[in-house]
Design a protein around this motif. Sequence first.
Motif, PDB file in Angstrom:
ATOM      1  N   GLY A  87       3.283  19.280   8.510  1.00 53.23           N
ATOM      2  CA  GLY A  87       3.023  17.631   8.469  1.00 53.23           C
ATOM      3  C   GLY A  87       1.372  17.613   8.736  1.00 53.23           C
ATOM      4  N   LEU A  88       0.798  18.544   8.401  1.00 49.75           N
ATOM      5  CA  LEU A  88      -0.722  18.366   8.593  1.00 49.75           C
ATOM      6  C   LEU A  88      -1.392  17.987   7.578  1.00 49.75           C
ATOM      7  CD1 LEU A  88      -2.128  21.406  10.900  1.00 49.75           C
ATOM      8  CD2 LEU A  88      -2.115  18.972  11.512  1.00 49.75           C
ATOM      9  N   ASP A  89      -0.478  18.151   6.371  1.00 49.32           N
ATOM     10  CA  ASP A  89      -1.109  17.832   4.932  1.00 49.32           C
ATOM     11  C   ASP A  89      -0.360  16.646   4.401  1.00 49.32           C
ATOM     12  OD1 ASP A  89      -1.926  20.071   2.222  1.00 49.32           O
ATOM     13  OD2 ASP A  89      -1.305  17.663   2.199  1.00 49.32           O
ATOM     14  N   VAL A  90      -1.155  15.573   4.367  1.00 46.91           N
ATOM     15  CA  VAL A  90      -0.270  14.522   3.726  1.00 46.91           C
ATOM     16  C   VAL A  90       0.215  14.469   2.292  1.00 46.91           C
ATOM     17  CG1 VAL A  90      -0.776  11.935   3.220  1.00 46.91           C
ATOM     18  CG2 VAL A  90      -1.916  12.842   4.935  1.00 46.91           C
ATOM     19  N   GLY A  91      -0.363  15.420   1.730  1.00 47.13           N
ATOM     20  CA  GLY A  91       0.107  15.805   0.214  1.00 47.13           C
ATOM     21  C   GLY A  91       1.546  16.479   0.358  1.00 47.13           C
ATOM     22  N   ASN A  92       1.663  17.224   1.223  1.00 48.67           N
ATOM     23  CA  ASN A  92       3.043  17.886   1.695  1.00 48.67           C
ATOM     24  C   ASN A  92       3.919  16.823   2.147  1.00 48.67           C
ATOM     25  OD1 ASN A  92       2.671  20.780   1.391  1.00 48.67           O
ATOM     26  ND2 ASN A  92       2.348  20.856   3.461  1.00 48.67           N
ATOM     27  N   ILE A  93       3.446  15.988   2.956  1.00 51.49           N
ATOM     28  CA  ILE A  93       4.554  14.945   3.493  1.00 51.49           C
ATOM     29  C   ILE A  93       5.045  14.101   2.254  1.00 51.49           C
ATOM     30  CG2 ILE A  93       4.567  12.972   4.950  1.00 51.49           C
ATOM     31  CD1 ILE A  93       2.403  14.210   6.697  1.00 51.49           C
ATOM     32  N   ARG A  94       4.090  13.522   1.483  1.00 45.62           N
ATOM     33  CA  ARG A  94       4.533  13.002   0.233  1.00 45.62           C
ATOM     34  C   ARG A  94       5.512  13.559  -0.495  1.00 45.62           C
ATOM     35  NH1 ARG A  94      -0.405  11.951  -2.174  1.00 45.62           N
ATOM     36  NH2 ARG A  94      -0.939  10.373  -0.936  1.00 45.62           N
TER      37      ARG A  94
ATOM     38  N   ARG B  77       1.361   7.294   7.180  1.00 51.53           N
ATOM     39  CA  ARG B  77       1.889   5.808   6.793  1.00 51.53           C
ATOM     40  C   ARG B  77       1.472   5.251   5.500  1.00 51.53           C
ATOM     41  NH1 ARG B  77       4.041   2.405  10.294  1.00 51.53           N
ATOM     42  NH2 ARG B  77       4.834   1.581   8.385  1.00 51.53           N
ATOM     43  N   GLU B  78       0.192   5.602   5.016  1.00 53.79           N
ATOM     44  CA  GLU B  78      -0.190   4.815   3.779  1.00 53.79           C
ATOM     45  C   GLU B  78       0.532   5.534   2.654  1.00 53.79           C
ATOM     46  OE1 GLU B  78      -4.445   4.967   3.634  1.00 53.79           O
ATOM     47  OE2 GLU B  78      -4.583   3.532   5.224  1.00 53.79           O
ATOM     48  N   ALA B  79       0.932   7.063   3.030  1.00 55.30           N
ATOM     49  CA  ALA B  79       1.398   7.774   1.805  1.00 55.30           C
ATOM     50  C   ALA B  79       2.759   7.756   1.516  1.00 55.30           C
ATOM     51  CB  ALA B  79       0.966   9.209   1.880  1.00 55.30           C
ATOM     52  N   VAL B  80       3.740   7.337   2.607  1.00 56.51           N
ATOM     53  CA  VAL B  80       5.051   7.709   2.404  1.00 56.51           C
ATOM     54  C   VAL B  80       5.718   6.284   2.884  1.00 56.51           C
ATOM     55  CG1 VAL B  80       5.159  10.008   2.467  1.00 56.51           C
ATOM     56  CG2 VAL B  80       5.373   8.678   4.702  1.00 56.51           C
ATOM     57  N   SER B  81       7.011   5.864   2.432  1.00 55.65           N
ATOM     58  CA  SER B  81       7.729   4.993   3.040  1.00 55.65           C
ATOM     59  C   SER B  81       8.623   5.342   4.180  1.00 55.65           C
ATOM     60  CB  SER B  81       8.494   4.147   1.769  1.00 55.65           C
ATOM     61  OG  SER B  81       9.339   5.119   1.316  1.00 55.65           O
ATOM     62  N   MET B  82       9.033   6.675   4.165  1.00 56.35           N
ATOM     63  CA  MET B  82       9.850   7.134   5.155  1.00 56.35           C
ATOM     64  C   MET B  82       9.180   7.147   6.602  1.00 56.35           C
ATOM     65  SD  MET B  82      10.127  11.277   4.922  1.00 56.35           S
ATOM     66  CE  MET B  82       8.310  12.314   4.618  1.00 56.35           C
TER      67      MET B  82
ATOM     68  N   ALA C 253      12.520  11.423   7.064  1.00 51.17           N
ATOM     69  CA  ALA C 253      11.499  10.992   7.956  1.00 51.17           C
ATOM     70  C   ALA C 253      10.679  12.367   8.272  1.00 51.17           C
ATOM     71  CB  ALA C 253      12.010  10.615   9.224  1.00 51.17           C
ATOM     72  N   VAL C 254       9.476  12.214   8.776  1.00 50.28           N
ATOM     73  CA  VAL C 254       8.728  13.602   9.144  1.00 50.28           C
ATOM     74  C   VAL C 254       7.958  13.270  10.565  1.00 50.28           C
ATOM     75  CG1 VAL C 254       6.437  12.371   8.332  1.00 50.28           C
ATOM     76  CG2 VAL C 254       6.581  14.817   8.569  1.00 50.28           C
TER      77      VAL C 254
ATOM     78  N   LEU D  94      16.923   5.787   8.118  1.00 49.83           N
ATOM     79  CA  LEU D  94      16.345   6.963   7.349  1.00 49.83           C
ATOM     80  C   LEU D  94      17.286   7.172   5.960  1.00 49.83           C
ATOM     81  CD1 LEU D  94      15.112   7.746   9.886  1.00 49.83           C
ATOM     82  CD2 LEU D  94      15.985  10.072   9.731  1.00 49.83           C
ATOM     83  N   LYS D  95      16.701   7.242   4.802  1.00 53.41           N
ATOM     84  CA  LYS D  95      17.463   7.452   3.381  1.00 53.41           C
ATOM     85  C   LYS D  95      18.280   8.759   3.537  1.00 53.41           C
ATOM     86  CE  LYS D  95      14.277   5.133   0.248  1.00 53.41           C
ATOM     87  NZ  LYS D  95      12.815   5.283  -0.327  1.00 53.41           N
ATOM     88  N   THR D  96      17.722   9.745   4.316  1.00 54.83           N
ATOM     89  CA  THR D  96      18.683  10.710   4.272  1.00 54.83           C
ATOM     90  C   THR D  96      18.507  11.372   5.928  1.00 54.83           C
ATOM     91  OG1 THR D  96      16.869  12.648   4.156  1.00 54.83           O
ATOM     92  CG2 THR D  96      17.640  11.404   2.063  1.00 54.83           C
ATOM     93  N   PRO D  97      19.356  12.364   6.067  1.00 53.00           N
ATOM     94  CA  PRO D  97      19.467  12.654   7.559  1.00 53.00           C
ATOM     95  C   PRO D  97      18.405  13.863   7.754  1.00 53.00           C
ATOM     96  CG  PRO D  97      21.489  13.748   6.599  1.00 53.00           C
ATOM     97  CD  PRO D  97      20.536  12.862   5.637  1.00 53.00           C
ATOM     98  N   LEU D  98      17.653  14.284   6.640  1.00 49.97           N
ATOM     99  CA  LEU D  98      16.945  15.503   6.716  1.00 49.97           C
ATOM    100  C   LEU D  98      15.532  15.276   7.149  1.00 49.97           C
ATOM    101  CD1 LEU D  98      18.054  16.936   3.190  1.00 49.97           C
ATOM    102  CD2 LEU D  98      18.707  17.710   5.493  1.00 49.97           C
TER     103      LEU D  98
END
Length: 329
Positions: free
Chosen positions: A24-31, A94-99, A40-41, A12-16
């Motif tokens: 986490g229901l909204d991929v825009g939010n996750i990004r 998964r497609e939207a983020v690298s975390m 991570a989410v 994880l890049k950060t511990p948060l």
Amino acid sequence: MDLSTQYLGLKLKTPLVVSASPLGLDVGNIRKLEDLGAGAVVLPSIFQEDIDNEIEEMERLICEGNSEAFSYFPAHLADNVGPKNYLDLIRRAREAVSMPVIASINGTTRSGWIDYAKQIEQAGAQAIELNIYFLPTDLTQSGAEVEALYVDILTAVKQTVSIPVSMKLSPYFSSLGHMVKTLDTAGADGFVLFNRFYQPDIDLEEMTLLRDLKLSNKAEIRLPLMWIGALAGKIKGSIAASSGVQTAAEVVKYLYVGADAVMTASALIRHGIGHMKTLHDGLVAELSAREVSSLSEIKGKMSRSAVADSAAFDRVNYIRILRGGKYGQ
Ligand SMILES: Cc1cc2nc3c(=O)[nH]c(=O)nc-3n(C[C@H](O)[C@H](O)[C@H](O)COP(=O)(O)O)c2cc1C
């Protein structure tokens, strides 16, 4: 500053970590949360009831010889049942983020929903968080039986998937340390401490049960702080703190007692997802002020086995506190 950490064998890049919640229901939010500093989410839980209902519905259609159902689920019936939307959410996240994207399953008995864990893995989740939200209100059920249930479900899920599996636990075991150690030995890759149970209240005007959800406050870190401090360094699995994080100070405290990752839900809901940046920048500022350049320099430095005054974690401390005359508000 190096904020990276290992959690469930994932980097994880950060511990948060964004804790399981509707955020986490909204991929825009996750990004956005990743851009703001999340490492991570955890997606909101899919419930055993949702999965089992769909399996039952499938079986009913098949028993009735419903040709449409057959054409829709032809050969690989067992592989395809289960709420599709959740799997879709995993794929899109998964497609939207690298975390890392961690899926959460919430169940209490060993049944058809366990197979769904395989589909979660195939959809791309990098880990599964198992939340066994079980209230042992049956007075004939012993503590040992309840504990065996947790081990049984963990074992079944571990046999089904090869991605890491963490256990999100409540503190309500008669010997929590032993329970964690047992699950650790049974193959849990990590622990989320703690799950929050939501008890009903009574509306005295309406004489009805209230099912509202109270967001957490920072006083709630003390119980997980104590237990993470007691367990850190004594188990193989990693540890994520969950409960009460409002500011970077709580994050730093959790890291000091030995958490590998720190989750947050209430604060992000209360202040908006932009609060992730406040936590991130606050963490950097706290560490800089201590002239710390990586998390490893502080992680576990105030765990029970690391501090000279380990009595602070013990009964001795309890007696001192009761007689000490110092009262927080
Ligand atoms: C609105 C809301 C929804 C939640 N949904 C879930 C869920 O689906 N699965 C789960 O395991 N925990 C769920 N939780 C619990 C959180 O993930 C977290 O463990 C708990 O709120 C304590 O962390 P906090 O003090 O940062 O809020 C939810 C919490 C909130 C506030």
